[in-house]
Write an enzyme that holds these catalytic residues in place. Structure first.
Site, PDB file in Angstrom:
ATOM      1  CD  GLU A 158      10.602 -30.374 -28.839  1.00  0.00           C
ATOM      2  OE1 GLU A 158       9.823 -31.206 -28.336  1.00  0.00           O
ATOM      3  OE2 GLU A 158      11.637 -30.676 -29.450  1.00  0.00           O
ATOM      4  CE  LYS A 204      15.361 -36.694 -31.065  1.00  0.00           C
ATOM      5  NZ  LYS A 204      14.699 -35.406 -31.122  1.00  0.00           N
TER       6      LYS A 204
HETATM    7  N1  PSU Z   1      15.127 -32.513 -29.256  1.00  0.00           N
HETATM    8  C1  PSU Z   1      15.743 -32.798 -28.072  1.00  0.00           C
HETATM    9  N2  PSU Z   1      15.129 -33.727 -27.263  1.00  0.00           N
HETATM   10  C2  PSU Z   1      13.931 -34.331 -27.600  1.00  0.00           C
HETATM   11  C3  PSU Z   1      13.286 -34.020 -28.846  1.00  0.00           C
HETATM   12  C4  PSU Z   1      13.946 -33.094 -29.628  1.00  0.00           C
HETATM   13  O1  PSU Z   1      16.808 -32.257 -27.766  1.00  0.00           O
HETATM   14  O2  PSU Z   1      13.403 -35.136 -26.820  1.00  0.00           O
HETATM   15  C5  PSU Z   1      11.960 -34.664 -29.229  1.00  0.00           C
HETATM   16  C6  PSU Z   1      11.229 -33.778 -30.236  1.00  0.00           C
HETATM   17  O3  PSU Z   1       9.968 -33.491 -29.692  1.00  0.00           O
HETATM   18  C7  PSU Z   1      11.091 -34.623 -31.484  1.00  0.00           C
HETATM   19  C8  PSU Z   1      10.970 -35.968 -30.889  1.00  0.00           C
HETATM   20  O4  PSU Z   1       9.994 -34.257 -32.266  1.00  0.00           O
HETATM   21  O5  PSU Z   1      11.999 -35.945 -29.874  1.00  0.00           O
HETATM   22  C9  PSU Z   1      11.121 -37.064 -31.933  1.00  0.00           C
HETATM   23  O6  PSU Z   1      10.464 -38.205 -31.484  1.00  0.00           O
HETATM   24  P1  PSU Z   1      10.121 -39.399 -32.507  1.00  0.00           P
HETATM   25  O7  PSU Z   1      11.453 -39.919 -32.930  1.00  0.00           O
HETATM   26  O8  PSU Z   1       9.339 -40.384 -31.647  1.00  0.00           O
HETATM   27  O9  PSU Z   1       9.304 -38.811 -33.606  1.00  0.00           O
END
Ligand code: PSU
Ligand code: MN
Length: 302
Positions: A26, A160
């Protein structure tokens, strides 16, 4: 999707045509999850790690209204360096394509595009999920719903740790998304090796993961993803006490500044990085590197 909408790099197209292993990566983690200029070095390193383990990397992003599956050097640089590059979840893809916008893809958008291109394995850091304070904000990452209807294996270090991990695991269960602990019976905690929550299934080798993927395909049924959750090695994790302390500060700062929507996750990751003097970044990178290596080995085992 027409050929011009989904643009496969020559290398990725050839690998897929010849049934050689391909790993999707990604781009949101590059554009919005890591600081410049280190992010570009990391993006390049992750691609090399995939190659070193016998697979072809397919970093995914939208550039000038075209969804790219596999980026060239200049394109990867643009994603890492251009501050105009937006954050695109799955629902943002159509307006981005229609308006000629450029953006980095989150897990939801990347998984969707990768599956469309015929890629079966995808590596990232940590999935999005249910945010703490969901009752007030209703903030649940679009990653979860998308993974409930996309046939792809996602190698990650759990979700996360800024999130409500038990609630996220419950959502994954409700949505019917399978979760494997890789070498562990505890769900990993992204920056931390363990979130403390149990996982129902444990595997130990890429071949075992490949077996599960094959069984999933043989069974048919709803096109759900498979989450392969691999912990960051214990000697590389963030100190759990430091983690808990800085996280509560980060969450209050986010609330006080009224940050909502797509801004929440990048804000929290940034805040943690500053508050831990870069230690959270190192743990994040260690997790992502391990996931990319494992994804390449799974793709090869398939
Ligand atoms: N994993 C990481 N760092 C990130 C992300 C994932 O180590 O920044 C990103 C991914 O793209 C994931 C996003 O889909 O954070 C989630 O964002 P949100 O909570 O706005 O959906
Ligand atoms: Mn969100």
């Amino acid at each position: 999707m027409s050929e011009t909408t989904l643009l496969l790099s020559q290398e990725v197209r050839e690998a897929l045509d010849a049934d050689r292993p391909v790993v999707a990566l990604e781009s949101t983690i590059i554009a919005h999850g890591l600081p410049r200029p280190r992010n570009l070095a990391v993006a390049e390193e992750l691609e090399s790690l995939v190659r070193d383990h016998g697979a072809v990397p397919a970093t995914i992003a939208v550039l000038d209204g075209q969804a790219h599956i596999g980026l060239g050097k200049a394109q990867l640089e643009r994603v890492a360096q251009d501050p105009e590059v937006r954050k695109l979840g799955h629902r943002d893809l159509a307006p981005a394509l229609a308006s000629g916008a450029s953006g980095a893809t989150t897990v939801s958008a990347t998984a969707f595009l990768a599956a469309r291109a015929g890629i079966r394995v995808f590596a990232t850091g940590g999935l999005g999920g249910v945010h703490r304070e969901w009752v007030r904000s209703q903030d649940e990452s679009a990653d979860l719903r998308l993974l409930a209807r996309t046939r792809i294996a996602v190698v990650c270090a759990g979700v996360k740790s800024i999130l409500d991990v038990p609630a996220t695991l419950q959502r994954l269960e409700t949505l019917g998304v399978g979760v494997l602990g890789y070498g562990t019976d505890r769900f990993p905690g992204f920056y931390l090796s363990s979130s403390g929550e149990p996982v129902d299934w444990t595997v130990h080798t890429p071949e075992e993961v490949a077996e599960v993927i094959r069984a999933q395909d043989a069974l048919g049924g709803p096109d759900t993803a498979l989450v392969v959750a691999q912990p960051v090695p214990e000697d590389r994790q963030l100190d759990p006490e430091l983690h808990d302390r800085v996280l509560s500060d980060a969450l209050s700062a986010c609330r006080e500044r009224g940050i909502t929507g797509q801004g929440v996750t990048p804000f929290l990751l940034e805040h943690l990085m500053r508050a831990t003097a870069g230690a959270s970044l190192e743990a994040n990178l260690a997790a992502v590197r391990g996931n990319v290596r494992l994804a390449a080995r799974i793709a090869a085992a398939l």
